[in-house]
Structure formats: C-alpha cells, structure tokens
Design a protein around this motif. Structure first.
Motif, mmCIF file in Angstrom:
data_model
loop_
_atom_site.group_PDB
_atom_site.id
_atom_site.type_symbol
_atom_site.label_atom_id
_atom_site.label_comp_id
_atom_site.label_asym_id
_atom_site.label_seq_id
_atom_site.Cartn_x
_atom_site.Cartn_y
_atom_site.Cartn_z
ATOM 1 N N GLU A 73 0.843 -1.199 0.000
ATOM 2 C CA GLU A 73 0.000 0.000 0.000
ATOM 3 C C GLU A 73 0.873 1.242 0.000
ATOM 4 O OE1 GLU A 73 -4.153 -1.090 2.199
ATOM 5 O OE2 GLU A 73 -2.471 -0.554 3.505
ATOM 6 N N VAL B 25 -2.236 7.435 -1.843
ATOM 7 C CA VAL B 25 -2.913 7.832 -3.085
ATOM 8 C C VAL B 25 -4.008 8.826 -2.709
ATOM 9 C CG1 VAL B 25 -4.267 7.092 -5.077
ATOM 10 C CG2 VAL B 25 -2.476 5.592 -4.170
ATOM 11 N N ASP B 26 -3.882 10.059 -3.203
ATOM 12 C CA ASP B 26 -4.865 11.107 -2.902
ATOM 13 C C ASP B 26 -5.102 11.268 -1.404
ATOM 14 O OD1 ASP B 26 -5.226 11.565 -5.651
ATOM 15 O OD2 ASP B 26 -6.784 10.029 -5.783
ATOM 16 N N LYS C 89 -4.579 9.192 1.125
ATOM 17 C CA LYS C 89 -4.879 8.041 1.971
ATOM 18 C C LYS C 89 -4.181 6.793 1.426
ATOM 19 C CE LYS C 89 -9.261 7.054 -0.387
ATOM 20 N NZ LYS C 89 -10.720 6.885 -0.205
ATOM 21 N N LEU C 90 -4.020 5.784 2.284
ATOM 22 C CA LEU C 90 -3.365 4.566 1.851
ATOM 23 C C LEU C 90 -4.278 3.739 0.963
ATOM 24 C CD1 LEU C 90 -1.507 3.385 5.098
ATOM 25 C CD2 LEU C 90 -0.497 4.343 3.022
ATOM 26 N N ALA C 91 -3.686 3.218 -0.130
ATOM 27 C CA ALA C 91 -4.454 2.398 -1.067
ATOM 28 C C ALA C 91 -3.535 1.348 -1.670
ATOM 29 C CB ALA C 91 -5.055 3.277 -2.161
ATOM 30 N N ALA C 92 -4.132 0.345 -2.296
ATOM 31 C CA ALA C 92 -3.345 -0.679 -2.976
ATOM 32 C C ALA C 92 -2.408 -0.024 -3.979
ATOM 33 C CB ALA C 92 -4.271 -1.662 -3.671
ATOM 34 N N ASN C 93 -1.189 -0.494 -4.035
ATOM 35 C CA ASN C 93 -0.150 0.111 -4.877
ATOM 36 C C ASN C 93 -0.566 0.105 -6.353
ATOM 37 O OD1 ASN C 93 2.231 0.934 -6.140
ATOM 38 N ND2 ASN C 93 3.535 -0.244 -4.767
ATOM 39 N N PRO C 94 -0.737 1.294 -6.956
ATOM 40 C CA PRO C 94 -1.157 1.346 -8.364
ATOM 41 C C PRO C 94 0.014 1.366 -9.358
ATOM 42 C CG PRO C 94 -1.153 3.560 -7.479
ATOM 43 C CD PRO C 94 -0.689 2.647 -6.363
ATOM 44 N N ASN D 150 2.517 -0.078 8.676
ATOM 45 C CA ASN D 150 2.054 0.383 7.367
ATOM 46 C C ASN D 150 3.121 0.459 6.280
ATOM 47 O OD1 ASN D 150 -0.926 1.274 7.814
ATOM 48 N ND2 ASN D 150 0.174 2.098 9.583
#
Length: 347
Positions: free
Chosen positions: A140, A143-144, A146-151, A208
């Motif tokens: 993670e 992204v914008d 906040k934490l999100a799945a790695n794009p 994290n």
C-alpha cells in the motif's frame, strides 16, 4: 560459568543418551540458517575438511527465521550445532531457545554484507532512492491523501526520471533474514522520506510500511539466491534482491543498481556510504562444544585470520571484513565460548 557449562554438558549427554537407540552418535557437524551466510559457511566447511581430514559439516540453507526455529528446538545430536543469520537473533527466538534448554549460546559477528538490487548485464542500470523502492514494492502507498493498494506498474510511475518498463522484482520470502533486513533498511526508511508519513511513530511505520505487494510485481523466489541469479540472466528487465556476495560472485552476468547514487562494493559497504548494508552472524550451542567431534576446530577455522581477516578466503567471496579490534573481540568470544546476554535481565 564452569558450573553452567557442566550442567549444559550433562543435559546434552542425557538428551544424546535418550536418542541413542534411534541413531548412532553423529560424527558430522550440523549447520542450518541463512542463505546469505550459507556460501561463507560452506567455504569454511570445505577448508576444515581439507585441513583436518574430518567429515565436512552438513550445511543446510533454511533461511534465517527457519534456521532459528530449528536451532532452538533443543540440545542433543538430533539438533543442529550452529545456525547462520543475516540479522541478529530476535528476543522471541532467544526466549524459544531458553524454553527448550538451549541456554548457553555464543553470538558470532563474522562481517558485513550489502543488500544488492541487481539486474542482468544486458538490463538497464537504475539509480533509485529508498523512497523509489518503497513506492515500487510496497503493498500500500499514499494515493490522494490516503493509503491504497499500490497502483504503480512501471518504474516511470514511481519516478518520472526512471524508465517506462514494468516493475518486476524477485526477492526473498518472509522467513529470510534478507527480507527482514530489506524491510527495515529500505521499506521503512523509504516511507519515512515521504510527507504522508512525517510525524508517525515507529509502531505506525512498522504496521504500514513493511508489507510487500502481492500482485505479481514482487515475486518471492525462495531461499535459494542462485535461482534469482538464473532468473535475472533469463530476463534482462527483471531485478533481484540478495546479499552482495551473490552479486560479487556473478559480476560477469549481473550489475548492481545504485541506491542514493552509491553502488554496492567492498569499500562502500565497509565505510557505510552504501546505506543498504547489514551485519552477518552465526550462533553456536556451547553445550555441543567438546561433545560433537570437530566442532571446536571448525569454530577456530571460521574465525581465523585466514578465513575472516582482510584478504582471507571469505573476504575473497564477498564478505566485508571486520575492523582489527572488532575481529579480535569476536575471536576471543569464540575461543572462550562467551555467553550471549543481550536479552537477559537482572533482578
């Protein structure tokens, strides 16, 4: 100390006697542990056998974590004498050893190693920061806000100055000390370089910033680092993570990438300018000394100047030698069976 060693020897003798009906007393030293330490230990095992005429120790590459579990199972001929480690023994592992009667252990710092990120000689040399590596390999990322799945799918997605090629990195599994070191030295340090994580405490960073992505761009390649070398040879767009000794031994096939503008080498690892470096160890059961044939002689060979000194045969295989004073301290600890006390408390 003498009474403690006698007690350990008596415990070992009872354990050995209990298993005597199952197998004859072994005449070979048994060693488990780190895949990074494995080639160094194997080299010492061969030298020991050549010099003494005794059977070469049996050396297994089980990974640091796996080796600790096996090492701490107990005393006696059914259990290994030594485990190699690409990080220091954890308190939980020390406590497991204590619970199982492995109470007298000597910790042996053998030298230093850099964690190399390598690519085929036919591939593209990169210059990356720890932040870049975190953004490429973390499960993670921010992204914008906040934490999100790695794009991120390509190196260019991570950093616009990097090539527009797909991220594909082979690395060690969670049981490996190399994985532990990479997470600590690269992943957590890389995320600290980002504004999103500024001001967060160690607990938050650990929770994290430690998980590697599992969408196929980071591939766990097992405990055999030679398999990673083979895969990099076969695919010039792929990168691999392993100890510097494997890069050093395969310089005709591979090249190391720069981290923070610095390439891994003997000099940069020794002086600390290559920031992804770590100490290497082995641990020995003192209760097995004087009982397992040849163990004392093997230990003496391992810490000899001919082996671990500057220009020694381990140095020639990629181990960065300890400073003279530290090496003398280690040699004395092995000679006298110094008891490891880091996790012991006084009442």
């Amino acid at each position: 100390m003498k009474l403690n060693k006698l007690a350990m020897a008596a415990t070992f003798a009872v354990t050995t006697a209990a298993t005597a009906g199952v197998a004859q007393a072994r005449d070979q030293i048994q060693i488990v542990g780190s895949s990074t330490v494995f080639p160094y230990t194997q080299a010492v095992a061969e030298e020991f056998a050549n010099k003494t005429g005794k059977p070469a120790p049996v050396v297994e590459s089980t990974g640091t974590g796996g080796g600790m579990k096996i090492f701490c199972q107990g005393l006696g001929e059914a259990n290994p004498d030594i485990t190699g480690a690409s990080r220091a023994m954890k308190q939980s592992e020390y406590e497991l050893c204590q619970q199982n009667g492995v109470t007298d252990i000597t910790e042996v710092l053998i030298g230093y190693d850099g964690l190399s990120i390598a690519v085929s000689k036919k591939g593209e040399q990169l210059d990356v920061s720890k932040k870049d590596l975190f953004l490429a390999l973390a499960a993670e990322v921010p992204v914008d806000g906040k934490l999100a799945a790695n794009p991120n799918q390509t190196w260019k997605d991570v950093n616009s100055s990097l090539p527009d090629t797909k991220i594909q990195v082979f690395g060690p599994p969670p049981t490996s000390g190399t994985r532990d070191a990479f997470v600590e030295l690269v992943m957590r340090e890389g995320c600290k370089e980002m504004d999103f994580y500024k001001g967060q405490d160690k607990k938050y960073i650990k929770a994290n910033c430690s998980r590697m992505r599992q969408d196929g761009l980071f591939i766990e390649a097992g405990e055999n680092d030679n398999l990673i070398v083979q895969r990099l040879e076969a695919d010039p767009t792929a990168y691999g993570i392993f100890g510097y000794s494997f890069l050093y031994e395969n310089q005709d096939k591979l090249q190391g990438i720069n981290v923070g503008g610095v390439a891994p080498s003997f000099d940069t690892i020794a002086d600390g300018s290559y920031s992804v470096s770590r100490p290497l160890f082995f641990y020995v059961k003192n209760a097995h000394r004087g009982v397992i044939p040849g163990l004392d002689e093997f230990l003496a060979e391992y810490v000899s100047e001919e082996a671990m000194g500057p220009g020694g045969y381990l140095n020639e295989r990629g181990l960065v030698a300890l400073a003279d004073d530290k090496r003398a301290e280690v040699q004395d600890a092995v000679k006298n069976g110094k008891h490891m006390t880091r996790y012991e408390t006084t009442n």
